[in-house]
Write a protein that holds these residues in place. Structure first.
Motif, PDB file in Angstrom:
ATOM      1  N   ALA A 194       3.242   6.642  -2.563  1.00  0.00           N
ATOM      2  CA  ALA A 194       2.813   6.022  -1.307  1.00  0.00           C
ATOM      3  C   ALA A 194       1.381   6.398  -0.982  1.00  0.00           C
ATOM      4  N   SER A 195       1.048   7.669  -1.192  1.00  0.00           N
ATOM      5  CA  SER A 195      -0.308   8.119  -0.860  1.00  0.00           C
ATOM      6  C   SER A 195      -1.351   7.456  -1.748  1.00  0.00           C
ATOM      7  N   SER A 196      -0.973   7.159  -2.998  1.00  0.00           N
ATOM      8  CA  SER A 196      -1.941   6.527  -3.902  1.00  0.00           C
ATOM      9  C   SER A 196      -2.256   5.094  -3.500  1.00  0.00           C
ATOM     10  N   MET A 197      -1.328   4.439  -2.771  1.00  0.00           N
ATOM     11  CA  MET A 197      -1.549   3.052  -2.361  1.00  0.00           C
ATOM     12  C   MET A 197      -2.019   2.942  -0.911  1.00  0.00           C
ATOM     13  N   ALA A 198      -2.173   4.085  -0.235  1.00  0.00           N
ATOM     14  CA  ALA A 198      -2.529   4.073   1.187  1.00  0.00           C
ATOM     15  C   ALA A 198      -3.971   3.635   1.402  1.00  0.00           C
ATOM     16  N   GLU A 199      -4.168   2.861   2.473  1.00  0.00           N
ATOM     17  CA  GLU A 199      -5.518   2.432   2.849  1.00  0.00           C
ATOM     18  C   GLU A 199      -5.962   3.056   4.160  1.00  0.00           C
ATOM     19  N   GLY A 200      -5.031   3.762   4.816  1.00  0.00           N
ATOM     20  CA  GLY A 200      -5.376   4.450   6.070  1.00  0.00           C
ATOM     21  C   GLY A 200      -4.606   3.902   7.249  1.00  0.00           C
TER      22      GLY A 200
END
Length: 630
Positions: free
Chosen positions: A500-506
């Motif tokens: 999830a963190s790798s695909m996060a944009e903020g």
């Protein structure tokens, strides 16, 4: 009879080498005589006999000594040891043939042949008998008079390895009585003399027929659905249950396979396949980055460190207030990766803003995983000021440091208890989510949160507590008969967090699909059955009442409409953000901090309700064992 075996064993063990030499000498002499006995010619009438028997005997004994035949531990003898003994026989006979011919000693050829076969057969046979006596004596000496009757489920290569290991070394005194397998072509046949008696559907009948004490599930590659089906069948008996781990942990070799057999765990009964994601993007995201994990010694934090280390970070920084846990994970990773992993440990509290700033200034950090938090619901109900200091102010400190040092990405580890919280811990984690969402709107750093439910085996988890209570003879304490929780294994949860963190944009709050909720009562029952005991008969279940701040059912999403967003990963969703006044948020956080340091409980509750409108404090009476109930 038992004493006779024990005495024989002790005598053989003490003088085993010399006894074997004497026995071999006798065998060699008899073997040398055998051709003449067979031919009916008395040895006294053979002029060369008295000049050659001692040569033949000496050659054999010396060859056996030089080839290390007497160094073998015949209690554990295998095919290689038998082959070595046969080689020694062949070599000794060749040497005798060459020597007699070179000395012009006349010996008929049939003597060489018959003597060789008789000597080889007898020396091997006596060692097999010797090994059997030692094994029987060993068992009696160790007073292993009571066997554990074993049923093995699965008639594959893993079972062959188990049976071979038991034949060599059997510290648990296993007596494998039968094997069951769903392959009908195998039923009625045997493996190492152990019968394959039926399919798995007939396990209960076979348990009674063979008086089984323990069941070993020996199908490492079995899928979750069939594993659960078989374990459910076995759980209806009073047998203890063990299992071979998944196939990947057996790929190296089958040595010491008995050591790899483990107790059946609750996750084996979840009835779903373990979550497995494509790690390519996660590796690209982590590789070459400097990663900080707060609470890095905890159950979630340490697993984050393990998985992050496998992706080749530039540097891993483990931050924790508890030095023992931090040291344990540090040493584990050093042993596994050696100099290939650059790891640093920082001992500090996230409440210490100055030390945090010093840590952030010392390293060029790219990614922060914020796992440090107080998570124990009843303890935080009793000590709400500590939950505020750690979960709210501590998070605020780490967020500010990340923002000031232009960290690339900040990931908050949140909880399902932040959804419509009924306890202080859940409310503080909801405030932490609001803080990172607020900062994301005006920071260069991408701030995100990942929310999930209970993880099996984590610190404070109900599973270790239940196991301890069962070990002590009960009762097992469950707060309510209908209470349910979402469960996931720690590695699964962390895998999803990283993905999830790798695909996060903020700004996202990622929600992990935890599957179906599980009744805590069912968990308790299953653990008792897996221990070979009967719930409510051997082990009592005690219902203690909901603890302060505890819900019957946990929720994972704040919104109950269609506003959650699916991602391209099946198990990961995004919760649509709820609106709030940022200025009011930080003003109330300051007020909350003052109330916490003044230990003003009334003000703490007041400000929590102001900050989190969905926070509804429960009035559950505190159970008599507030830190020991599920």
């Amino acid at each position: 009879m038992s004493n006779l075996y024990s005495s024989t064993y002790e005598l053989l063990n003490k003088y085993r080498k010399y006894i074997l030499i004497l026995i071999d000498t006798f065998i060699i002499l008899i073997s040398f005589l055998s051709p003449h006995i067979i031919s009916g010619v008395h040895p006294d009438k053979i002029i060369w006999f008295e000049n050659t028997w001692y040569i033949y005997t000496t050659i054999y004994i010396v060859t056996f000594v030089l080839m290390g035949v007497y160094k073998n531990i015949w209690r554990y003898a295998g095919i290689q040891d038998i082959f070595k003994c046969l080689q020694a026989n062949i070599l000794a006979n060749i040497i005798f043939l060459v020597l007699t011919k070179s000395l012009n000693i006349f010996v008929r050829y049939y003597v060489y042949i018959v003597a060789f076969f008789v000597t080889s057969f007898c020396t091997l046979a006596i060692r097999i008998v010797y090994r059997a006596i030692l094994i029987i004596g060993d068992k009696n000496t160790k007073k292993l008079s009571h066997y554990t009757n074993i049923m093995i489920v699965g008639a594959g290569e893993a079972t062959v390895a188990i049976l071979q290991e038991i034949s060599r070394n059997n510290p648990n005194n296993y007596m494998v009585k039968c094997i069951v397998d769903d392959d009908k072509t195998k039923i009625g046949r045997t493996i190492n003399s152990v019968p394959i008696v039926s399919s798995t559907d007939e396990i209960p009948a076979m348990i009674n027929k063979f008086d089984i004490d323990e069941i070993i599930l020996s199908i490492p590659s079995i899928d979750k659905e069939n594993k659960k089906r078989i374990l459910d069948i076995c759980a209806k008996s009073k047998c203890k249950m063990k299992i071979l781990p998944e196939v990947y942990s057996l790929l190296t070799d089958n040595k010491n396979i008995l050591d790899k057999i483990r107790e059946v765990q609750v996750e084996d009964l979840l009835g779903r396949e373990p979550i497995s994601l494509d790690c390519t993007l996660t590796k690209e995201y982590i590789q070459g980055k400097t990663v900080l994990v707060t609470g890095g010694g905890g159950s979630i934090g340490s697993e984050l460190c393990r998985q992050i280390s496998s992706y080749g970070p530039k540097k891993l920084i483990v931050l924790d207030i508890y030095e023992n846990n931090a040291y344990i994970i540090q040493q584990e990773l050093v042993r596994q990766y050696g100099d290939t992993l650059d790891i640093e440990v920082e001992i500090t509290s996230i409440r210490d803003k100055n030390k945090l700033n010093q840590v952030f200034a010392s390293y060029d950090i790219d990614i922060v995983f914020h796992a440090a938090a107080h998570k124990h619901v009843p303890l935080m109900e009793k000590n709400p000021e500590e939950a505020i200091k750690n979960n709210v102010i501590g998070t605020y400190n780490v967020v500010q440091a990340a923002d000031e040092h232009n960290i690339e990405k900040f990931i908050l580890i949140s909880t399902d208890k932040a959804v419509n919280p009924t306890n202080v811990m859940g409310a503080t984690k909801r405030i932490a989510e609001m803080i990172i969402q607020s900062y994301n709107s005006h920071s260069e750093t991408d701030f995100v949160a990942v929310r999930f439910g209970n993880v099996l085996g984590s610190n404070g988890s109900v599973i270790p507590l239940f196991k301890e209570q069962i070990k002590e003879g009960g009762p097992v304490t469950v707060t309510h008969e209908e209470i349910t929780r979402y469960f996931m294994t720690i590695p699964e949860a962390v895998q999803l967090v990283l993905r999830a963190s790798s695909m996060a944009e903020g700004g996202e709050i990622f929600v992990l699909d935890m599957g179906e909720p599980v009744k805590i009562k069912d968990l308790a029952y299953n653990l008792i059955k897996l221990s070979g005991l009967e719930p409510e008969i051997d082990i009592d279940i005690e219902y203690t009442g909901l603890r302060p701040g505890e819900k019957l059912f946990e929720e994972l999403l704040i919104s109950h409409d269609k506003n959650q967003v699916k991602t391209n990963i099946d198990k990961i969703f995004i919760e649509q953000p709820t609106s709030f006044d940022e200025q009011e948020l930080f003003e109330l956080v300051k007020e909350l901090e003052q109330a916490a340091y003044n230990t003003d409980i009334e003000k703490i509750v007041y400000f929590l309700e102001k900050l989190v409108p969905t926070y509804k404090r429960t009035t559950n009476e505190k159970c008599s064992k507030s830190t020991e109930c599920a």
